[in-house]
Design an enzyme around this catalytic site. Structure first.
Site, short mmCIF file in Angstrom:
data_model
loop_
_atom_site.label_atom_id
_atom_site.label_comp_id
_atom_site.label_asym_id
_atom_site.label_seq_id
_atom_site.Cartn_x
_atom_site.Cartn_y
_atom_site.Cartn_z
N GLY A 1 14.27 60.70 5.00
CA GLY A 1 14.01 59.46 4.28
C GLY A 1 15.28 58.80 3.81
N ARG A 2 16.28 59.62 3.47
CA ARG A 2 17.54 59.07 2.99
C ARG A 2 18.28 58.30 4.09
NH1 ARG A 2 18.26 64.59 -0.46
NH2 ARG A 2 17.05 63.84 -2.24
N TYR B 1 15.77 55.24 -5.54
CA TYR B 1 14.64 55.97 -4.92
C TYR B 1 15.09 56.87 -3.77
CZ TYR B 1 13.78 51.76 -1.84
OH TYR B 1 13.84 50.70 -0.97
N GLU B 2 14.18 57.82 -3.47
CA GLU B 2 14.44 58.90 -2.50
C GLU B 2 15.70 59.68 -2.85
OE1 GLU B 2 13.43 58.39 1.57
OE2 GLU B 2 12.06 56.73 1.12
N GLY B 3 15.89 59.89 -4.14
CA GLY B 3 17.04 60.64 -4.63
C GLY B 3 18.10 59.70 -5.16
#
Length: 380
Positions: free
Chosen positions: A242-243, A362-364
């Site tokens: 996702g990153r 988002y997503e870390g």
């Protein structure tokens, strides 16, 4: 070492660029103001294969590689980051998670619809007290034999109202810590599953973000993904991919702002000449171009690692950390180059600046990316 795109990659990039310019650009300001995104555009992205870019064609996907994915993400994000985040979540988190770790029955039932855009998916990890600390899951899934009883709250869920399929991370055995976490497939409409109001956000306002509540939701045993206790590992493995998507989104936001700033600097005159001829502006453009190109190399490297089957935990974290930093800094510079016009919606750069910020969260968050990178550096 080859830095050139293949003919196929160029065709894919150009198709995404054409769609962004002809379909996404008209009405993008109005969609941002109204916080809406029409289903018709989602269907068109599905028809073009953008909702299942890397999914095997036998499940309805496009069968493309990760390089193609980031090229598409960049072009969409230059124009509308609300569109690209829907593509990113559906591809990187939902489709990838199901194709890589789901059972064949799960793939046939859910993946085939998600990959074509017939349905769209949501990934449900974050909670009011469990964002960056994903191990602290308060949502519970009590094993009742042939089903799990799901209770809890998830927030900041992209596609929260639009999705038909939700991948939900929940704690089954608290004593086991992260080894007691599982991932479940939840369908919209299941009894006890409630979708809260849409969040009123700073950026990506066309993307719907909701809080979800699960009150004694019965989830069939066959809807658990992987073996018992696999949920945390599933979430972490999925987020690494996702990153890459969010890094490509950040890259696209930065590149879109840069292109607008460059064009404006060649049209706007001050002190008898176009402002691009003033060193103060020319040096801004030089910095923007250089750092965006560096971000592009990191994003492409992460996608290449994924395509080669290499471990991409570090490369995806580096790409997201740097590309999101570049997006935030250079959308601000794009506004500055536009002067007073940069503060006005019709010039688009103020929206890109607002959209850029979420890529650092988002997503870390960026801080989490630094933890991932530093651990990799120290382990060697």
């Amino acid at each position: 070492m080859d830095f050139s795109l293949s003919e196929e990659h160029i065709m894919i990039r150009d198709a995404a660029r054409d769609f962004a310019q002809t379909e996404l650009l008209p009405g993008v300001i109005e969609r941002d103001n109204a916080q809406t995104f029409p289903n018709e555009l989602v269907r068109k992205m599905g028809d073009l294969g953008f909702m299942g870019i890397m999914v095997d064609p036998k499940y309805g996907g496009s069968g493309m590689d990760a390089i193609s994915y980031v090229l598409i993400m960049e072009e969409l994000s230059k124009i509308d980051a609300s569109a690209s985040v829907m593509v990113s979540v559906n591809n990187s988190l939902v489709c990838y998670g199901l194709e890589s770790y789901g059972s064949e029955a799960q793939k046939q039932k859910y993946l085939t619809k998600l990959a074509t855009g017939e349905q769209i998916g949501a990934f449900c990890l974050s909670e009011p007290e469990a964002g960056s600390d994903a191990t602290s899951q308060s949502t519970t899934a009590e094993d009742k034999g042939d089903y799990y009883l799901l209770n809890g709250t998830k927030n900041w869920i992209t596609n929260g109202g639009r999705a038909g399929v939700y991948l939900v991370i929940a704690q089954t055995d608290r004593e086991k810590g992260h080894r007691g976490i599982n991932a479940f497939i939840v369908e919209k409409g299941m009894e006890g599953f409630h979708i809260g109001p849409k969040e009123d956000k700073l950026g990506i306002r066309g993307s719907d973000t909701h809080t979800l509540q699960f009150n004694d939701v019965k989830v069939p045993k066959e809807n658990r993904i992987g073996e018992d206790g696999f949920g945390f590992k599933f979430a972490m493995k999925t987020l690494s991919g996702g990153r890459i998507g969010i890094a490509a989104q950040a890259l696209g936001i930065a590149a879109g702002a840069y292109e607008l700033a460059l064009k404006y600097s060649k049209e706007r005159k001050a002190f008898g000449t176009e402002i691009c001829n003033h060193q103060a502006i020319a040096f801004k453009l030089a910095d923007m171009h250089t750092e965006i190109e560096a971000a592009r190399m990191l994003v492409m490297r992460a996608a290449w690692d994924k395509d080669q089957g290499n471990n991409y935990d570090m490369s995806s974290a580096m790409a997201k950390l740097y590309a999101s930093k570049v997006a935030m800094e250079h959308t601000v510079e794009a506004v500055q180059i536009h002067g007073g016009n940069g503060f006005v919606k019709e010039y688009h750069v103020e929206r890109l600046m607002r959209d850029a910020k979420i890529t650092q969260i988002y997503e870390g968050t960026s801080e989490i990316q630094k933890i991932v990178i530093s651990r990799g550096v120290i382990k060697g």
